[in-house]
Design a protein around this motif. Sequence first.
Motif, PDB file in Angstrom:
ATOM      1  N   SER A   4       0.978  -1.303  -0.013  1.00 53.03           N
ATOM      2  CA  SER A   4       0.033   0.108   0.029  1.00 53.03           C
ATOM      3  C   SER A   4       0.911   1.228   0.149  1.00 53.03           C
ATOM      4  N   PHE A   5       0.516   2.302  -0.619  1.00 51.33           N
ATOM      5  CA  PHE A   5       1.422   3.577  -0.705  1.00 51.33           C
ATOM      6  C   PHE A   5       0.413   4.795  -1.108  1.00 51.33           C
ATOM      7  N   GLY A   6       1.088   5.884  -1.163  1.00 49.11           N
ATOM      8  CA  GLY A   6       0.340   6.867  -1.436  1.00 49.11           C
ATOM      9  C   GLY A   6       0.382   7.668  -2.561  1.00 49.11           C
ATOM     10  N   ILE A   7      -0.570   8.127  -3.329  1.00 42.70           N
ATOM     11  CA  ILE A   7      -0.285   8.942  -4.816  1.00 42.70           C
ATOM     12  C   ILE A   7      -0.753  10.228  -4.503  1.00 42.70           C
ATOM     13  N   ALA A   8       0.135  11.154  -5.151  1.00 47.56           N
ATOM     14  CA  ALA A   8      -0.142  12.635  -5.252  1.00 47.56           C
ATOM     15  C   ALA A   8      -0.463  12.749  -6.835  1.00 47.56           C
ATOM     16  N   ALA A   9      -1.540  12.967  -7.190  1.00 47.75           N
ATOM     17  CA  ALA A   9      -2.067  13.094  -8.726  1.00 47.75           C
ATOM     18  C   ALA A   9      -2.239  14.745  -9.093  1.00 47.75           C
ATOM     19  N   TYR A  10      -1.351  15.326  -9.918  1.00 49.35           N
ATOM     20  CA  TYR A  10      -1.546  16.509 -10.538  1.00 49.35           C
ATOM     21  C   TYR A  10      -2.057  16.524 -11.933  1.00 49.35           C
ATOM     22  N   ARG A  11      -2.321  17.743 -12.517  1.00 49.17           N
ATOM     23  CA  ARG A  11      -2.781  18.034 -13.907  1.00 49.17           C
ATOM     24  C   ARG A  11      -1.424  18.296 -14.850  1.00 49.17           C
ATOM     25  N   SER A  12      -0.324  18.747 -13.850  1.00 47.63           N
ATOM     26  CA  SER A  12       0.851  19.169 -14.434  1.00 47.63           C
ATOM     27  C   SER A  12       1.840  18.330 -14.332  1.00 47.63           C
ATOM     28  N   ALA A  41      -8.303  12.047 -14.667  1.00 42.56           N
ATOM     29  CA  ALA A  41      -7.717  13.222 -15.045  1.00 42.56           C
ATOM     30  C   ALA A  41      -6.392  13.244 -14.954  1.00 42.56           C
ATOM     31  N   GLY A  42      -5.653  14.183 -15.587  1.00 42.72           N
ATOM     32  CA  GLY A  42      -4.247  14.395 -14.984  1.00 42.72           C
ATOM     33  C   GLY A  42      -3.244  14.357 -16.318  1.00 42.72           C
ATOM     34  N   CYS A  43      -2.076  14.363 -16.003  1.00 40.10           N
ATOM     35  CA  CYS A  43      -0.981  14.335 -16.926  1.00 40.10           C
ATOM     36  C   CYS A  43      -0.296  13.304 -17.020  1.00 40.10           C
TER      37      CYS A  43
END
Length: 92
Positions: A4-12, A41-43
């Motif tokens: 298990s891990f974290g994800i920080a999702a961005y559009r850029s 959504a996202g890059c």
Amino acid sequence: MGDSFGIAAYRSRQQVMRLNDMLRREGIAGTVVSTPREISAGCGLSVRFELNDLSAVRRVVARAGSANLIGLYAYSPASAAGSRLRALSMRD
């Protein structure tokens, strides 16, 4: 990094690289990875981090102040229960 891990999702992509650099400077392990399919959504790139570092990641994300953040997510291996992603709050 564990299952298990974290994800920080961005559009850029620029913001992904910036966050990864900021985490590194804070001594927080982060890796640029392909964004999971469940985040539509996202890059196409996100920052992966240990869930144990979530509070510190939240502080760095808040300091970065990007309007391009899609969200923070916990990613777990597939299970019969459904989605592998769970949205995380930006607050502790």
